[in-house]
Design an enzyme around this catalytic site. Sequence first.
Site, short mmCIF file in Angstrom:
data_model
loop_
_atom_site.label_atom_id
_atom_site.label_comp_id
_atom_site.label_asym_id
_atom_site.label_seq_id
_atom_site.Cartn_x
_atom_site.Cartn_y
_atom_site.Cartn_z
N HIS A 1 0.81 -1.22 0.00
CA HIS A 1 0.00 0.00 0.00
C HIS A 1 0.84 1.27 0.00
O HIS A 1 0.71 2.12 -0.88
CB HIS A 1 -0.90 0.04 1.25
O1 RIB Z 1 -5.00 -0.13 4.85
C1 RIB Z 1 -3.63 -0.12 4.60
C2 RIB Z 1 -2.95 0.93 5.39
O2 RIB Z 1 -3.13 0.68 6.79
C3 RIB Z 1 -1.42 0.96 5.20
O3 RIB Z 1 -0.96 2.28 5.35
C4 RIB Z 1 -0.91 0.11 6.32
O4 RIB Z 1 0.42 0.47 6.71
C5 RIB Z 1 -1.88 0.45 7.40
O5 RIB Z 1 -1.43 1.64 8.03
#
Ligand code: RIB
Length: 308
Positions: free
Chosen positions: A237
Amino acid sequence: MSRPRMILDCDPGVDDAMAIITAARWADLVGITTVAGNVELEHTTANACRIRELLGLDVEIHAGASGPLVGAQEFAHEVHGATGLGDLVLPEPNRSADSNNAVEWLVETTRSEEGIYLVPVGPLTNVALALRADPDLARRVASITLMGGSAQGVGNVTPVAEFNVYADPEAADEVFRSGAPLAMLGLNLTHQVRMGSMHGRECATFGTPVGDAMAQLLEFYAVFHLAEEQIEDGPVHDPCAVLAVTHPHLFTTEARSVHVEVDGTHTRGMTVVDERGLRADGPANCGVAYEADADSLVDLVMQAVREA
Ligand code: RIB
Ligand code: CA
């Protein structure tokens, strides 16, 4: 090509660690701010300091909010491990955080230098508090390019809510209403960009401390996603938000009106993305990413590890 000046606001966090490595290679990191999210603030901050040392970076790290603006605190220990970096054990850093005043630092730094890219990849508490302290921050930054939310109703904490927004919906709501130039890398996009054991094995061949660390992070991530989704790679992500600033040509975005639900019994923390075009309620406030050249993004993350 000059590297964009960037502040990374994060909650390391396995993929946040990957984002720091990616930003160190492809951006000109002005500084790092930390927030509670995946794990407690003491761990997200300590992890950022450990990764700074691992990379040999000379950037300031400022700790911020230890919890959401209102409401119950949410963590993701089950995804990132008890202290946030899976089973990776890094040496205690020689240099600790440079302050506990991330919000003040965000305000002052964006006052002294306009045009910085602010890249939050955790709950938006620090950013919301900085905007409360100085709403003109919204005008001074080049953009707030965030990993969070989702178009098309994809959720990971609930059927419709993504963790960063769900962990502090009020903060997210204030950021989306701030008037800042916004870009949203939501789950609908980040689920297209995946790394796992194969990439971890390649990182292990680099024979470097960063390659070895990344190999361990990817292996931990792969095991979780194998159990969670029966596939052995996981969405990376947070590096997507960094690369959306440094390599925008690899993304397809659409101008959308986006609102954050803070009250819904079943929808609290949802980013409501209006995809009705000319019939949308109100003007677009955000560039929402829908597609990306995932292979090129993964190559850029791997190159950042290889060259660290
Ligand atoms: O949903 C994914 C996000 O939530 C990413 O930033 C992961 O590191 C968590 O913080
Ligand atoms: Ca994160």
